[in-house]
Scaffold this motif. Structure first.
Motif, short mmCIF file in Angstrom:
data_model
loop_
_atom_site.label_atom_id
_atom_site.label_comp_id
_atom_site.label_asym_id
_atom_site.label_seq_id
_atom_site.Cartn_x
_atom_site.Cartn_y
_atom_site.Cartn_z
N LYS A 93 48.04 40.51 36.02
CA LYS A 93 46.95 39.56 36.08
C LYS A 93 47.15 38.72 37.39
CE LYS A 93 45.36 35.08 34.16
NZ LYS A 93 45.35 34.28 33.05
N LEU A 94 46.05 38.48 38.10
CA LEU A 94 45.93 37.90 39.45
C LEU A 94 45.77 36.32 38.86
CD1 LEU A 94 45.71 37.90 42.48
CD2 LEU A 94 43.26 38.21 42.04
N ASP A 95 46.90 35.58 38.71
CA ASP A 95 46.92 34.32 38.31
C ASP A 95 46.55 33.18 39.36
OD1 ASP A 95 47.46 32.68 36.12
OD2 ASP A 95 49.42 31.83 37.33
N LYS A 96 46.68 33.31 40.62
CA LYS A 96 46.23 32.28 41.63
C LYS A 96 45.74 33.25 42.87
CE LYS A 96 49.65 28.82 40.05
NZ LYS A 96 50.35 29.74 39.18
N LEU A 97 44.59 32.70 43.38
CA LEU A 97 44.18 33.01 44.59
C LEU A 97 43.25 32.05 45.52
CD1 LEU A 97 43.63 35.76 46.50
CD2 LEU A 97 41.43 35.74 45.32
N TYR A 98 43.89 31.48 46.41
CA TYR A 98 43.30 30.20 47.34
C TYR A 98 43.57 30.57 48.71
CZ TYR A 98 43.47 28.22 42.52
OH TYR A 98 42.80 27.94 41.30
N VAL A 99 42.41 30.22 49.32
CA VAL A 99 42.24 29.99 50.83
C VAL A 99 41.96 28.82 51.34
CG1 VAL A 99 41.36 31.36 52.85
CG2 VAL A 99 41.78 32.78 50.73
N HIS A 100 42.53 28.05 52.12
CA HIS A 100 42.04 27.05 52.64
C HIS A 100 40.38 27.20 53.10
CE1 HIS A 100 41.55 23.37 55.46
NE2 HIS A 100 42.75 22.83 54.86
N PRO A 101 39.58 26.06 52.92
CA PRO A 101 38.09 26.07 53.03
C PRO A 101 37.92 26.53 54.66
CG PRO A 101 38.71 23.93 51.91
CD PRO A 101 40.01 24.73 52.16
N ALA A 114 44.01 43.00 47.79
CA ALA A 114 44.42 44.28 48.14
C ALA A 114 45.91 44.28 47.95
CB ALA A 114 44.03 44.81 49.37
N ARG A 115 46.60 43.46 48.48
CA ARG A 115 48.16 43.32 48.37
C ARG A 115 48.53 43.27 46.72
NH1 ARG A 115 53.20 42.34 51.23
NH2 ARG A 115 54.41 41.40 49.79
N ALA A 116 47.79 42.65 45.94
CA ALA A 116 48.23 42.58 44.55
C ALA A 116 47.97 43.63 44.08
CB ALA A 116 47.37 41.40 43.77
N CYS A 117 46.94 44.44 44.39
CA CYS A 117 46.51 45.96 43.87
C CYS A 117 47.52 46.99 44.16
CB CYS A 117 45.52 46.43 44.64
SG CYS A 117 44.00 46.14 43.35
N GLU A 118 48.13 46.61 45.54
CA GLU A 118 49.30 47.61 45.74
C GLU A 118 50.38 47.45 44.92
OE1 GLU A 118 49.02 47.04 50.58
OE2 GLU A 118 50.90 46.82 50.00
N VAL A 119 50.82 46.24 44.74
CA VAL A 119 52.10 45.84 43.87
C VAL A 119 51.76 46.55 42.41
CG1 VAL A 119 53.50 44.18 42.77
CG2 VAL A 119 52.63 43.86 45.13
N ALA A 120 50.50 46.16 42.11
CA ALA A 120 50.22 46.51 40.57
C ALA A 120 50.43 48.05 40.33
CB ALA A 120 48.72 46.22 40.34
N ARG A 121 49.82 48.86 41.68
CA ARG A 121 50.00 50.33 41.56
C ARG A 121 51.30 50.73 41.48
NH1 ARG A 121 46.11 51.08 45.27
NH2 ARG A 121 47.66 51.07 46.87
N ARG A 122 52.26 50.02 42.27
CA ARG A 122 53.57 50.46 42.28
C ARG A 122 54.18 50.16 40.99
NH1 ARG A 122 54.41 48.04 47.46
NH2 ARG A 122 55.49 46.20 46.20
N HIS A 123 53.70 49.35 40.11
CA HIS A 123 54.41 49.24 38.76
C HIS A 123 53.57 49.78 37.70
CE1 HIS A 123 56.57 46.26 41.28
NE2 HIS A 123 57.39 46.21 40.23
N GLY A 124 52.84 50.74 38.16
CA GLY A 124 52.06 51.63 37.03
C GLY A 124 50.76 50.83 36.42
N CYS A 125 50.38 50.00 36.97
CA CYS A 125 49.14 49.21 36.57
C CYS A 125 48.04 49.83 36.78
CB CYS A 125 49.20 47.71 36.78
SG CYS A 125 50.55 46.59 36.24
N ARG A 126 47.07 50.05 35.82
CA ARG A 126 45.59 50.45 36.19
C ARG A 126 44.45 49.24 36.07
NH1 ARG A 126 45.26 55.60 34.01
NH2 ARG A 126 43.32 55.63 34.87
N ARG A 127 45.10 48.30 35.76
CA ARG A 127 43.96 47.15 35.65
C ARG A 127 44.52 45.60 36.27
NH1 ARG A 127 43.90 47.88 30.66
NH2 ARG A 127 44.83 46.27 29.79
N LEU A 128 43.68 45.10 36.86
CA LEU A 128 43.78 43.80 37.31
C LEU A 128 43.05 42.74 36.80
CD1 LEU A 128 45.82 42.66 39.44
CD2 LEU A 128 44.08 42.92 41.18
N THR A 129 43.43 41.74 35.94
CA THR A 129 42.66 40.99 35.25
C THR A 129 42.89 39.29 35.60
OG1 THR A 129 42.25 40.14 33.05
CG2 THR A 129 44.42 40.71 33.42
#
Ligand code: COA
Length: 177
Positions: A93-101, A114-129
């Motif tokens: 689960k992508l719980d927080k994503l914030y960029v200053h205005p 993309a970085r969260a996806c990399e970590v997800a893939r390394r941990h065998g995840c197929r889905r980011l929610t």
């Protein structure tokens, strides 16, 4: 992850304990810039307290299966993300994503996804929610742009007389890859 953006050094790297004070201040700044018209000041205070209390963040930094990243632009903290293994098979689960205005719409949100996806893939995840407020149009546009789709709509009681009125969005890992 390091990138040059028009001569500006951009880094996404693990958040550290020493960043917590700055992170809490940045979260408050972004939330008050973005959310008053969506959830109002009382709910902002309630949710900042629940999600960005110093001790809450420090405890999360120690937790297995949960990651916090910081976005550094020209050496300054400009955004952050957190994500965790939900326990459901193959799901992060992508719980927080914030960029200053000041730094939005430069692709940094996409880089953190993309970085969260990399970590997800390394941990065998197929889905980011993720969950996003139904009235948070710019964030929904960002998630659609980066390959997520709306999967569900939920209303969740978060206590204090407040509810979260969210879309659940999900994407396959890797998104857009
Ligand atoms: C959502 C967010 C993290 C995206 O980060 P970002 O660095 O701006 O994202 P990217 O540059 O990778 O993607 C930009 C896309 O997001 C959408 N977007 C971002 N800001 C927008 C705005 N103010 N108005 C309209 N669309 C916007 C657009 O689709 C945009 O693509 P475009 O510039 O090609 O039109 C950032 O806008 C943000 O912090 N928003 C406020 C907090 C928030 O709502 N966070 C999500 C909580 S669930």
């Amino acid at each position: 992850m390091i990138r040059e953006n028009g001569g500006t050094a951009v880094r996404i790297e693990p958040l550290e304990l020493a960043d917590v004070e700055r992170l809490v201040a940045l979260a408050r700044e972004i939330w008050y810039a973005h959310y008053p018209a969506i959830i109002g000041a009382a709910q902002i205070e309630y949710m900042l307290d629940q999600r960005y209390g110093r001790d809450v963040v420090r405890a999360e930094l120690q937790r297995d299966g949960l990651w916090w990243d910081r976005l550094m632009v020209a050496g300054q903290l400009a955004g952050f993300a957190s994500y965790f293994l939900t326990g459901a098979p193959g799901e992060m689960k992508l719980d927080k994503l914030y960029v200053h205005p000041r730094h939005q719409r430069h692709g940094y949100g996409g880089m953190m996804i993309a970085r969260a996806c990399e970590v997800a893939r390394r941990h065998g995840c197929r889905r980011l929610t993720l969950a996003v407020n139904r009235n948070n149009r710019s964030a929904i546009a960002a998630y659609l742009k980066h390959g997520f789709r709306v999967a569900d709509a939920v209303v969740k009681d978060i206590g204090g007389g407040f509810v979260m009125d969210d879309y659940i969005m999900e994407g396959n890992v890797p998104l857009n890859g």
